[in-house]
Design a protein around this motif. Structure first.
Motif, PDB file in Angstrom:
ATOM      1  N   ASP A  57       0.866  -1.173   0.000  1.00  0.00           N
ATOM      2  CA  ASP A  57       0.000   0.000   0.000  1.00  0.00           C
ATOM      3  C   ASP A  57       0.902   1.223   0.000  1.00  0.00           C
ATOM      4  O   ASP A  57       1.610   1.494   0.962  1.00  0.00           O
ATOM      5  N   PHE A  58       0.918   1.886  -1.108  1.00  0.00           N
ATOM      6  CA  PHE A  58       1.723   3.094  -1.220  1.00  0.00           C
ATOM      7  C   PHE A  58       0.830   4.293  -1.003  1.00  0.00           C
ATOM      8  O   PHE A  58      -0.049   4.568  -1.796  1.00  0.00           O
ATOM      9  N   ASN A  59       1.078   4.934   0.046  1.00  0.00           N
ATOM     10  CA  ASN A  59       0.378   6.187   0.242  1.00  0.00           C
ATOM     11  C   ASN A  59       1.429   7.299   0.313  1.00  0.00           C
ATOM     12  O   ASN A  59       2.636   7.054   0.283  1.00  0.00           O
ATOM     13  N   PHE A  60       1.014   8.460   0.462  1.00  0.00           N
ATOM     14  CA  PHE A  60       1.885   9.622   0.434  1.00  0.00           C
ATOM     15  C   PHE A  60       2.909   9.564   1.545  1.00  0.00           C
ATOM     16  O   PHE A  60       4.086   9.857   1.340  1.00  0.00           O
ATOM     17  N   TRP A  61       2.491   9.177   2.748  1.00  0.00           N
ATOM     18  CA  TRP A  61       3.398   9.180   3.895  1.00  0.00           C
ATOM     19  C   TRP A  61       4.468   8.088   3.768  1.00  0.00           C
ATOM     20  O   TRP A  61       5.619   8.294   4.146  1.00  0.00           O
ATOM     21  N   THR A  62       4.099   6.981   3.211  1.00  0.00           N
ATOM     22  CA  THR A  62       5.075   5.908   3.027  1.00  0.00           C
ATOM     23  C   THR A  62       6.129   6.333   2.005  1.00  0.00           C
ATOM     24  O   THR A  62       7.330   6.124   2.206  1.00  0.00           O
ATOM     25  N   VAL A  63       5.697   6.937   0.937  1.00  0.00           N
ATOM     26  CA  VAL A  63       6.643   7.417  -0.073  1.00  0.00           C
ATOM     27  C   VAL A  63       7.518   8.514   0.511  1.00  0.00           C
ATOM     28  O   VAL A  63       8.731   8.561   0.297  1.00  0.00           O
ATOM     29  N   LEU A  64       6.922   9.376   1.285  1.00  0.00           N
ATOM     30  CA  LEU A  64       7.672  10.455   1.912  1.00  0.00           C
ATOM     31  C   LEU A  64       8.726   9.892   2.874  1.00  0.00           C
ATOM     32  O   LEU A  64       9.874  10.340   2.883  1.00  0.00           O
ATOM     33  N   PHE A  98      10.064   6.919   2.759  1.00  0.00           N
ATOM     34  CA  PHE A  98      11.064   6.250   1.936  1.00  0.00           C
ATOM     35  C   PHE A  98      12.052   7.265   1.362  1.00  0.00           C
ATOM     36  O   PHE A  98      13.271   7.067   1.407  1.00  0.00           O
ATOM     37  N   LEU A  99      11.531   8.348   0.840  1.00  0.00           N
ATOM     38  CA  LEU A  99      12.395   9.379   0.272  1.00  0.00           C
ATOM     39  C   LEU A  99      13.256  10.036   1.338  1.00  0.00           C
ATOM     40  O   LEU A  99      14.433  10.351   1.118  1.00  0.00           O
ATOM     41  N   MET A 100      12.679  10.237   2.515  1.00  0.00           N
ATOM     42  CA  MET A 100      13.453  10.840   3.612  1.00  0.00           C
ATOM     43  C   MET A 100      14.564   9.896   4.055  1.00  0.00           C
ATOM     44  O   MET A 100      15.708  10.324   4.287  1.00  0.00           O
ATOM     45  N   ASN A 101      14.254   8.616   4.200  1.00  0.00           N
ATOM     46  CA  ASN A 101      15.286   7.644   4.571  1.00  0.00           C
ATOM     47  C   ASN A 101      16.387   7.581   3.506  1.00  0.00           C
ATOM     48  O   ASN A 101      17.574   7.540   3.822  1.00  0.00           O
ATOM     49  N   PHE A 102      15.958   7.557   2.266  1.00  0.00           N
ATOM     50  CA  PHE A 102      16.927   7.549   1.177  1.00  0.00           C
ATOM     51  C   PHE A 102      17.783   8.814   1.201  1.00  0.00           C
ATOM     52  O   PHE A 102      18.994   8.781   1.011  1.00  0.00           O
ATOM     53  N   GLY A 103      17.190   9.947   1.473  1.00  0.00           N
ATOM     54  CA  GLY A 103      17.904  11.219   1.558  1.00  0.00           C
ATOM     55  C   GLY A 103      18.889  11.226   2.714  1.00  0.00           C
ATOM     56  O   GLY A 103      20.015  11.715   2.584  1.00  0.00           O
ATOM     57  N   VAL A 104      18.481  10.672   3.860  1.00  0.00           N
ATOM     58  CA  VAL A 104      19.384  10.628   5.020  1.00  0.00           C
ATOM     59  C   VAL A 104      20.579   9.730   4.701  1.00  0.00           C
ATOM     60  O   VAL A 104      21.740  10.069   5.008  1.00  0.00           O
ATOM     61  N   VAL A 105      20.329   8.583   4.098  1.00  0.00           N
ATOM     62  CA  VAL A 105      21.422   7.672   3.745  1.00  0.00           C
ATOM     63  C   VAL A 105      22.369   8.356   2.756  1.00  0.00           C
ATOM     64  O   VAL A 105      23.597   8.289   2.892  1.00  0.00           O
ATOM     65  N   ALA A 106      21.825   9.028   1.768  1.00  0.00           N
ATOM     66  CA  ALA A 106      22.650   9.720   0.781  1.00  0.00           C
ATOM     67  C   ALA A 106      23.449  10.831   1.446  1.00  0.00           C
ATOM     68  O   ALA A 106      24.643  11.024   1.167  1.00  0.00           O
ATOM     69  N   TRP A 107      22.807  11.572   2.336  1.00  0.00           N
ATOM     70  CA  TRP A 107      23.498  12.658   3.034  1.00  0.00           C
ATOM     71  C   TRP A 107      24.635  12.111   3.910  1.00  0.00           C
ATOM     72  O   TRP A 107      25.729  12.679   3.954  1.00  0.00           O
TER      73      TRP A 107
END
Length: 132
Positions: free
Chosen positions: A6-13, A15-24
């Motif tokens: 179930d992809f909702n806005f908060w899950t995508v957000l 995911f993107l935040m986690n990905f951003g933290v890892v990249a940072w």
């Protein structure tokens, strides 16, 4: 068993935040590692530079000593005037030797005459001794 995504806005957000933290974190660690590596290279270069400077100063000191020794040797070396004086002395000695050669030749002639006279006297004495 069924898996539902179930992809909702908060899950995508999230995911993107986690990905951003890892990249940072990756970028931050990479720049931190690069900074530490750069500092290590700078320390190494500084120590090598100091070693090279010490060697260069040592070499310059040796060259300075060699140049001083060469300058002293050049100042104390035989000069043209000295060689001319030696040549004059040798010429004088050669002149004296040639005079002595002539005198020795005269003496040899006189010794030859003395030997001739001695031979005559000896012969005469032997001849008169046989008559007695």
């Amino acid at each position: 068993m069924t898996v539902s995504f179930d992809f909702n806005f908060w899950t995508v957000l999230m995911f993107l935040m986690n990905f951003g933290v890892v990249a940072w974190v990756q970028i931050s660690n990479r720049s931190k590692a690069a900074t530490e590596e750069l500092k290590a290279v700078q320390k190494s270069a500084a120590s090598e530079t100091k070693t090279l400077e010490e060697k260069a100063m040592h070499w310059l000191g040796q060259h300075s000593e060699r140049i001083s020794a060469l300058e002293m040797a050049a100042e104390n070396a035989i000069k043209h005037d000295d060689l001319a004086a030696v040549h004059r002395r040798v010429d004088g000695l050669m002149t004296q030797l040639s005079r002595m050669e002539g005198q020795v030749g005269q003496m040899a002639g006189q010794v030859t005459q003395v030997l001739t006279n001695l031979d005559r006297l000896t012969g005469l004495m032997m001849h008169q001794g046989s008559k007695l």
